[in-house]
Design a protein around this motif. Structure first.
Motif, PDB file in Angstrom:
ATOM      1  N   ALA A  86      38.251  26.221  39.774  1.00  0.00           N
ATOM      2  CA  ALA A  86      38.393  26.841  38.631  1.00  0.00           C
ATOM      3  C   ALA A  86      38.541  28.337  38.915  1.00  0.00           C
ATOM      4  O   ALA A  86      39.286  29.622  39.057  1.00  0.00           O
ATOM      5  CB  ALA A  86      37.931  27.055  37.492  1.00  0.00           C
ATOM      6  N   ALA A  87      37.829  28.251  40.878  1.00  0.00           N
ATOM      7  CA  ALA A  87      37.426  29.152  40.987  1.00  0.00           C
ATOM      8  C   ALA A  87      38.698  29.671  42.296  1.00  0.00           C
ATOM      9  O   ALA A  87      38.750  31.375  42.225  1.00  0.00           O
ATOM     10  CB  ALA A  87      36.009  29.235  42.072  1.00  0.00           C
ATOM     11  N   ASP A  88      39.328  28.499  42.926  1.00  0.00           N
ATOM     12  CA  ASP A  88      39.945  28.489  43.398  1.00  0.00           C
ATOM     13  C   ASP A  88      41.630  29.043  42.715  1.00  0.00           C
ATOM     14  O   ASP A  88      42.343  29.800  44.055  1.00  0.00           O
ATOM     15  CB  ASP A  88      40.272  27.365  44.113  1.00  0.00           C
ATOM     16  N   SER A  89      41.662  28.772  41.869  1.00  0.00           N
ATOM     17  CA  SER A  89      43.109  29.309  40.574  1.00  0.00           C
ATOM     18  C   SER A  89      43.418  30.367  40.696  1.00  0.00           C
ATOM     19  O   SER A  89      44.415  31.569  40.360  1.00  0.00           O
ATOM     20  CB  SER A  89      42.979  28.293  39.264  1.00  0.00           C
ATOM     21  N   ILE A  90      42.388  31.144  40.717  1.00  0.00           N
ATOM     22  CA  ILE A  90      42.248  32.786  40.308  1.00  0.00           C
ATOM     23  C   ILE A  90      42.984  32.908  40.996  1.00  0.00           C
ATOM     24  O   ILE A  90      44.272  34.424  41.035  1.00  0.00           O
ATOM     25  CB  ILE A  90      40.628  33.446  40.349  1.00  0.00           C
ATOM     26  N   SER A  91      43.223  32.622  42.354  1.00  0.00           N
ATOM     27  CA  SER A  91      44.775  33.173  43.109  1.00  0.00           C
ATOM     28  C   SER A  91      45.618  33.544  42.801  1.00  0.00           C
ATOM     29  O   SER A  91      47.001  34.349  43.454  1.00  0.00           O
ATOM     30  CB  SER A  91      43.741  32.975  44.512  1.00  0.00           C
ATOM     31  N   GLU A  92      46.015  32.172  41.860  1.00  0.00           N
ATOM     32  CA  GLU A  92      47.336  32.073  41.392  1.00  0.00           C
ATOM     33  C   GLU A  92      47.702  32.676  40.328  1.00  0.00           C
ATOM     34  O   GLU A  92      48.776  33.411  39.965  1.00  0.00           O
ATOM     35  CB  GLU A  92      47.023  30.490  41.199  1.00  0.00           C
ATOM     36  N   VAL A  93      46.567  33.242  39.706  1.00  0.00           N
ATOM     37  CA  VAL A  93      47.220  34.415  38.178  1.00  0.00           C
ATOM     38  C   VAL A  93      47.436  35.448  39.042  1.00  0.00           C
ATOM     39  O   VAL A  93      47.773  36.138  38.347  1.00  0.00           O
ATOM     40  CB  VAL A  93      45.576  34.253  37.524  1.00  0.00           C
ATOM     41  N   ILE A 131      38.767  39.975  42.177  1.00  0.00           N
ATOM     42  CA  ILE A 131      39.309  38.979  42.607  1.00  0.00           C
ATOM     43  C   ILE A 131      37.871  37.888  43.287  1.00  0.00           C
ATOM     44  O   ILE A 131      37.872  36.871  42.867  1.00  0.00           O
ATOM     45  CB  ILE A 131      40.610  38.639  43.652  1.00  0.00           C
ATOM     46  N   LEU A 132      37.543  37.985  44.082  1.00  0.00           N
ATOM     47  CA  LEU A 132      35.755  37.386  44.277  1.00  0.00           C
ATOM     48  C   LEU A 132      35.048  37.469  43.613  1.00  0.00           C
ATOM     49  O   LEU A 132      34.435  36.486  42.574  1.00  0.00           O
ATOM     50  CB  LEU A 132      34.918  38.071  45.688  1.00  0.00           C
ATOM     51  N   ARG A 133      34.732  38.391  42.779  1.00  0.00           N
ATOM     52  CA  ARG A 133      34.151  38.343  40.905  1.00  0.00           C
ATOM     53  C   ARG A 133      34.933  36.948  40.198  1.00  0.00           C
ATOM     54  O   ARG A 133      34.178  36.934  39.318  1.00  0.00           O
ATOM     55  CB  ARG A 133      33.716  39.706  40.755  1.00  0.00           C
ATOM     56  N   LYS A 134      35.710  37.402  39.292  1.00  0.00           N
ATOM     57  CA  LYS A 134      36.838  36.898  39.310  1.00  0.00           C
ATOM     58  C   LYS A 134      36.718  35.200  39.412  1.00  0.00           C
ATOM     59  O   LYS A 134      36.190  34.018  38.019  1.00  0.00           O
ATOM     60  CB  LYS A 134      38.302  36.736  38.483  1.00  0.00           C
ATOM     61  N   SER A 135      36.683  35.168  40.496  1.00  0.00           N
ATOM     62  CA  SER A 135      36.212  33.594  40.917  1.00  0.00           C
ATOM     63  C   SER A 135      35.419  33.264  41.208  1.00  0.00           C
ATOM     64  O   SER A 135      35.332  32.529  40.135  1.00  0.00           O
ATOM     65  CB  SER A 135      36.955  33.537  41.690  1.00  0.00           C
ATOM     66  N   ALA A 136      34.131  33.912  41.071  1.00  0.00           N
ATOM     67  CA  ALA A 136      33.116  33.132  40.724  1.00  0.00           C
ATOM     68  C   ALA A 136      32.375  33.169  39.523  1.00  0.00           C
ATOM     69  O   ALA A 136      31.506  32.430  39.025  1.00  0.00           O
ATOM     70  CB  ALA A 136      31.865  34.798  41.796  1.00  0.00           C
ATOM     71  N   GLN A 137      32.806  34.057  38.403  1.00  0.00           N
ATOM     72  CA  GLN A 137      32.825  34.591  37.146  1.00  0.00           C
ATOM     73  C   GLN A 137      33.497  32.770  37.194  1.00  0.00           C
ATOM     74  O   GLN A 137      32.312  31.797  35.578  1.00  0.00           O
ATOM     75  CB  GLN A 137      33.372  35.503  36.737  1.00  0.00           C
ATOM     76  N   ALA A 138      34.151  32.443  37.095  1.00  0.00           N
ATOM     77  CA  ALA A 138      35.548  31.176  37.082  1.00  0.00           C
ATOM     78  C   ALA A 138      34.327  30.373  36.994  1.00  0.00           C
ATOM     79  O   ALA A 138      34.650  29.450  36.256  1.00  0.00           O
ATOM     80  CB  ALA A 138      36.902  31.340  37.126  1.00  0.00           C
ATOM     81  N   ALA A 139      33.912  29.681  37.943  1.00  0.00           N
ATOM     82  CA  ALA A 139      32.690  29.257  38.581  1.00  0.00           C
ATOM     83  C   ALA A 139      31.825  28.787  37.327  1.00  0.00           C
ATOM     84  O   ALA A 139      31.118  27.185  36.808  1.00  0.00           O
ATOM     85  CB  ALA A 139      33.114  29.218  39.800  1.00  0.00           C
TER      86      ALA A 139
END
Length: 268
Positions: free
Chosen positions: A199-206, A238-246
């Motif tokens: 989930a964290a890794d998928s943020i960049s695709e969005v 993006i960093l915070r979105k990724s962390a929050q997704a995880a």
């Protein structure tokens, strides 16, 4: 491009006006060697057009939209009126970028003594993998030889390509990182953690192709999230979105997660 290439319906093409008539204009397609198209007077401008030359003239560079392609007759119907200003600017920039990339590939060929056939094959590989040769050079400037790990490219050509990319593409970006601690004591807790990391890794695709996001293991229960982006504000977001997704994913699966910010470096 070679003579066997044809544009696709709906594609935007850069064209040079060759001949203007009372009922339309004939143009040459810059990206499709030897191909010509026709813009009917009804496709010049929305509304009534009295004189075609009021809107286009011989020698002018314009962006058109492909309406129809008849390969048997060698006929291409185009529209000028269906291209807005944003689309025109974007297409012109894309075309200019590809011209730059073609010139850089010639530099590669000169430096490595690569013949024309091999150079064409290299160009086709880059376009197939990255969508455009210019994007391939951008990737080379950012990631170096790693960007081409899935492509079979002569080592000498690869080193030259990366070198020339670094000399010609100056991409401003910031490089930041943070950590997430993820724990889950369920029987399948490891699988839950893997799901959280995905989930964290998928943020960049969005959030777009100009984002580089990397999630790596540093030691239980800690995982490092690294972000490379065009500017600090975007990288931080993006960093915070990724962390929050995880964290949201692991929490939803009965575990816990926390985030700790850490700045690595900033590059301009």
């Amino acid at each position: 491009m070679g003579n066997d290439n044809w544009p696709e319906i709906g594609e935007f093409v850069v064209s040079t006006v060759k001949h203007v008539t009372d009922f339309g204009a004939y143009v040459e397609l810059e990206e499709f060697e030897g191909k010509e198209g026709f813009i009917h007077i009804s496709e010049i401008k929305a509304g009534w057009v009295k004189y075609v030359r009021d809107y286009v003239r011989e020698g002018q560079k314009i962006v058109c939209k492909v309406l129809n392609v008849d390969t048997t007759r060698g006929h291409i119907d185009l529209s000028l009126k269906d291209v807005n200003e944003h689309q025109r600017r974007a297409k012109i920039q894309e075309w200019k970028n590809e011209q730059k990339a073609a010139k850089w590939l010639q530099f590669v060929a000169e430096e490595t003594k690569t013949d024309e056939r091999t150079l064409r094959e290299l160009h086709e590989k880059l376009v197939s993998e990255f969508g455009s040769a210019y994007t391939a050079f951008e990737e080379a400037a950012i990631e170096g030889e790693k960007a081409f790990k899935d492509l079979k490219i002569n080592k000498k050509d690869l080193k030259s390509l990366v070198k020339i990319a670094g000399e010609n593409i100056k991409l401003p970006f910031v490089d930041i990182a943070g950590y997430v601690d993820l724990t889950n004591n369920e029987m399948d807790g490891i699988e839950h953690i893997k799901e959280a990391l995905r989930a964290a890794d998928s943020i960049s695709e969005v959030d777009g192709k100009d984002i580089r996001l990397e999630v790596t293991y540093t030691g239980a229960p800690r995982y490092r999230i690294k972000v490379i982006a065009p500017d600090y504000k975007k990288a931080e977001s993006i960093l915070r979105k990724s962390a929050q997704a995880a964290i949201d994913t692991i929490s939803g699966l009965g575990g816990t997660g926390t985030f700790k910010r850490h700045i690595e470096s900033t590059k301009a």
